[in-house]
Design a protein around this motif. Structure first.
Motif, mmCIF file in Angstrom:
data_model
loop_
_atom_site.group_PDB
_atom_site.id
_atom_site.type_symbol
_atom_site.label_atom_id
_atom_site.label_comp_id
_atom_site.label_asym_id
_atom_site.label_seq_id
_atom_site.Cartn_x
_atom_site.Cartn_y
_atom_site.Cartn_z
ATOM 1 N N THR A 57 0.854 -1.188 0.000
ATOM 2 C CA THR A 57 0.000 0.000 0.000
ATOM 3 C C THR A 57 0.887 1.233 0.000
ATOM 4 O O THR A 57 1.899 1.281 0.710
ATOM 5 C CB THR A 57 -0.901 0.019 1.242
ATOM 6 O OG1 THR A 57 -0.091 -0.027 2.398
ATOM 7 C CG2 THR A 57 -1.846 -1.160 1.240
ATOM 8 N N PRO A 58 0.522 2.229 -0.812
ATOM 9 C CA PRO A 58 1.355 3.437 -0.848
ATOM 10 C C PRO A 58 1.270 4.176 0.490
ATOM 11 O O PRO A 58 0.204 4.270 1.105
ATOM 12 C CB PRO A 58 0.743 4.255 -1.982
ATOM 13 C CG PRO A 58 -0.628 3.727 -2.157
ATOM 14 C CD PRO A 58 -0.609 2.302 -1.700
ATOM 15 N N LYS A 59 2.394 4.679 0.916
ATOM 16 C CA LYS A 59 2.427 5.413 2.167
ATOM 17 C C LYS A 59 1.895 6.818 1.943
ATOM 18 O O LYS A 59 2.164 7.449 0.919
ATOM 19 C CB LYS A 59 3.854 5.498 2.711
ATOM 20 C CG LYS A 59 4.361 4.216 3.299
ATOM 21 C CD LYS A 59 5.685 4.467 3.980
ATOM 22 C CE LYS A 59 6.147 3.225 4.705
ATOM 23 N NZ LYS A 59 7.427 3.462 5.384
ATOM 24 N N GLN A 60 1.144 7.272 2.900
ATOM 25 C CA GLN A 60 0.662 8.640 2.844
ATOM 26 C C GLN A 60 1.805 9.564 3.245
ATOM 27 O O GLN A 60 2.524 9.281 4.188
ATOM 28 C CB GLN A 60 -0.507 8.827 3.816
ATOM 29 C CG GLN A 60 -1.731 8.015 3.473
ATOM 30 C CD GLN A 60 -2.388 8.532 2.195
ATOM 31 O OE1 GLN A 60 -2.283 9.708 1.854
ATOM 32 N NE2 GLN A 60 -3.042 7.633 1.490
ATOM 33 N N PRO A 61 1.979 10.649 2.522
ATOM 34 C CA PRO A 61 3.055 11.567 2.917
ATOM 35 C C PRO A 61 2.756 12.132 4.296
ATOM 36 O O PRO A 61 1.606 12.396 4.647
ATOM 37 C CB PRO A 61 3.033 12.650 1.842
ATOM 38 C CG PRO A 61 1.721 12.512 1.181
ATOM 39 C CD PRO A 61 1.253 11.110 1.363
ATOM 40 N N GLU A 62 3.806 12.255 5.060
ATOM 41 C CA GLU A 62 3.627 12.767 6.408
ATOM 42 C C GLU A 62 3.308 14.245 6.353
ATOM 43 O O GLU A 62 3.941 15.015 5.634
ATOM 44 C CB GLU A 62 4.932 12.543 7.195
ATOM 45 C CG GLU A 62 4.682 12.047 8.578
ATOM 46 C CD GLU A 62 5.976 11.766 9.292
ATOM 47 O OE1 GLU A 62 6.461 12.669 9.983
ATOM 48 O OE2 GLU A 62 6.481 10.655 9.122
ATOM 49 N N ARG A 63 2.307 14.645 7.088
ATOM 50 C CA ARG A 63 1.871 16.029 7.081
ATOM 51 C C ARG A 63 2.609 16.794 8.165
ATOM 52 O O ARG A 63 2.692 16.341 9.299
ATOM 53 C CB ARG A 63 0.369 16.065 7.364
ATOM 54 C CG ARG A 63 -0.308 17.259 6.811
ATOM 55 C CD ARG A 63 -1.782 17.188 7.023
ATOM 56 N NE ARG A 63 -2.145 18.397 7.719
ATOM 57 C CZ ARG A 63 -3.083 18.533 8.600
ATOM 58 N NH1 ARG A 63 -3.829 17.513 8.910
ATOM 59 N NH2 ARG A 63 -3.327 19.675 9.175
#
Length: 70
Positions: A57-63
């Motif tokens: 699963t693609p990682k969500q960019p850290e906000r």
């Protein structure tokens, strides 16, 4: 045969019987451990094979947090 020799022979026979019982128990336990190890290895290999076939699963960019978010 003297009574002393008979007693010694009896002790040796008893020790041999007990040793046989211990060996049988050891062999049974060793067999159980081998079976459990084989089952766990099969599960681990199946899990690894499944992980390879699935797409990660693609990682969500850290906000980054802002002052308002704090």
């Amino acid at each position: 045969m003297s009574p002393k020799n008979t007693r010694v022979q009896s002790r040796l026979e008893k020790a041999a019987r007990e040793n046989t019982n211990l060996t049988v128990g050891y062999k049974v336990q060793a067999k159980i451990i081998r079976e459990k190890t084989a089952r766990l290895k099969a599960l681990r290999l199946a899990k690894e094979a499944q992980a390879v076939t699935e797409e990660p699963t693609p990682k969500q960019p850290e906000r980054r947090t802002t002052r308002r978010d704090k």
